[in-house]
Structure formats: structure tokens, C-alpha cells
Motif scaffolding. Structure first.
Motif, mmCIF file in Angstrom:
data_model
loop_
_atom_site.group_PDB
_atom_site.id
_atom_site.type_symbol
_atom_site.label_atom_id
_atom_site.label_comp_id
_atom_site.label_asym_id
_atom_site.label_seq_id
_atom_site.Cartn_x
_atom_site.Cartn_y
_atom_site.Cartn_z
ATOM 1 N N SER A 85 92.595 91.875 92.638
ATOM 2 C CA SER A 85 94.217 91.978 93.160
ATOM 3 C C SER A 85 93.374 91.267 94.762
ATOM 4 C CB SER A 85 94.763 92.977 93.182
ATOM 5 O OG SER A 85 96.170 92.736 93.436
ATOM 6 N N ASP A 87 96.688 92.161 98.234
ATOM 7 C CA ASP A 87 97.723 92.515 98.050
ATOM 8 C C ASP A 87 99.257 92.059 97.416
ATOM 9 O OD1 ASP A 87 96.942 93.932 101.285
ATOM 10 O OD2 ASP A 87 96.747 91.657 102.049
ATOM 11 N N GLY A 88 98.489 92.253 96.680
ATOM 12 C CA GLY A 88 99.475 91.962 95.650
ATOM 13 C C GLY A 88 99.580 90.589 94.656
ATOM 14 N N SER A 89 98.444 89.963 94.920
ATOM 15 C CA SER A 89 98.643 88.197 94.337
ATOM 16 C C SER A 89 96.891 88.691 93.347
ATOM 17 C CB SER A 89 97.885 87.105 95.278
ATOM 18 O OG SER A 89 97.920 85.997 94.277
ATOM 19 N N ARG A 90 96.621 87.810 92.544
ATOM 20 C CA ARG A 90 95.794 88.384 91.702
ATOM 21 C C ARG A 90 95.287 86.471 91.635
ATOM 22 N NH1 ARG A 90 93.419 92.803 88.665
ATOM 23 N NH2 ARG A 90 92.284 90.794 87.255
ATOM 24 N N TRP A 92 93.060 83.299 92.854
ATOM 25 C CA TRP A 92 92.477 82.813 93.846
ATOM 26 C C TRP A 92 92.409 81.368 93.709
ATOM 27 C CZ3 TRP A 92 88.670 85.853 96.953
ATOM 28 C CH2 TRP A 92 89.056 87.813 97.126
ATOM 29 N N SER A 104 91.626 83.956 98.912
ATOM 30 C CA SER A 104 92.464 84.428 97.676
ATOM 31 C C SER A 104 94.349 83.795 97.736
ATOM 32 C CB SER A 104 92.852 85.808 98.768
ATOM 33 O OG SER A 104 93.858 86.303 97.694
ATOM 34 N N ARG A 106 96.526 84.729 97.933
ATOM 35 C CA ARG A 106 97.561 85.015 98.641
ATOM 36 C C ARG A 106 98.140 84.781 100.219
ATOM 37 N NH1 ARG A 106 100.701 86.794 102.128
ATOM 38 N NH2 ARG A 106 101.569 89.063 102.485
ATOM 39 N N TYR A 107 96.775 84.366 100.932
ATOM 40 C CA TYR A 107 96.535 83.479 101.640
ATOM 41 C C TYR A 107 96.810 82.194 102.479
ATOM 42 C CZ TYR A 107 96.131 88.724 103.032
ATOM 43 O OH TYR A 107 96.977 89.543 103.246
#
Length: 119
Positions: A85, A87-90, A92, A104, A106-107
Motif C-alpha cells: 500500500s 497512500d491507501g492504494s495497493r 502497482w 505505484s 497512486r501516482y
């Protein structure tokens, strides 16, 4: 060792094994083969991390650093997988940039949803 850590290590080992199996069955350089970057399965995405995004050798923060993708860079996403995980996102993304690095989700803002790595 907790079950969560054990399952994460198993997942990383399975992903690594799948990549090794792929490499073992891929024809040698110079042989007729399709470039995976030209595949219809590749999805473009944009790096949205202002400070840049560290790309790693595995879908965890502990993976070796391969390179840093800069903010606004357009990257090629081969597939997505579950990982550590961030920042809350698992999720990739496995990127096709000549190094097969992980970033990730998330970004990274994909232009459309990438396929799952095991599909």
C-alpha cells in the motif's frame, strides 16, 4: 512472521517467477518477435507525482530503485498488480520502459484501465 507479510512475499515471488518464465520462453535477441510496447495491451499513463515517481524492481517500497520518472512524463503500462500500500492504494503498474520497472498506481494517471498482470 505475520500472514500478511508471508502473503506479500509469496505474491512478489510469484510475480518474479512469472517474469523469469516469460524471459525463459522469449526468443533470443534478433529472433522474430513482437515488441511488447507495440501491443494493444499497453496503456499510456502520466506521472502525477510532483516530485517525481521512484520506479522499483518489485511492487513494494523495498524494491530496488530502477529510475525516477518525472512529473508529467508519459509512461507505458504493461499491466497492474496488487502490492504494498502506498497512500491507501495497493495497485502497482508494471511499466514497459526498457527496464520493466514497477510504479505505484497512486501516482500514475492511466489514460484507460490497464489489464491485470495475471490475465
Amino acid at each position: 512472521m505475520s500472514l500478511r507479510i508471508l502473503l506479500m512475499r509469496f505474491g512478489i515471488a510469484a510475480a518474479g517467477g512469472a517474469l523469469l518464465a516469460y524471459a525463459a520462453t522469449t526468443p533470443a535477441a534478433g529472433a522474430e518477435q513482437e515488441d511488447p510496447r507495440k501491443s494493444e495491451q499497453i496503456v499510456d499513463g502520466e506521472v502525477v507525482a510532483r516530485a517525481g515517481l521512484v520506479l522499483r524492481s518489485a511492487p513494494t517500497r523495498g524494491g530496488s530503485v530502477i529510475r525516477v520518472a518525472h512529473y508529467g512524463e508519459i509512461i507505458k503500462i504493461y499491466c497492474r498488480a496488487e502490492g504494498q500500500s502506498v497512500d491507501g492504494s495497493r495497485q502497482w503498474y508494471l511499466l514497459v520502459d526498457g527496464t520493466w520497472a514497477w510504479g505505484s498506481a497512486r501516482y500514475i494517471a492511466p489514460f484507460k484501465a490497464p489489464r491485470w498482470c495475471d490475465a
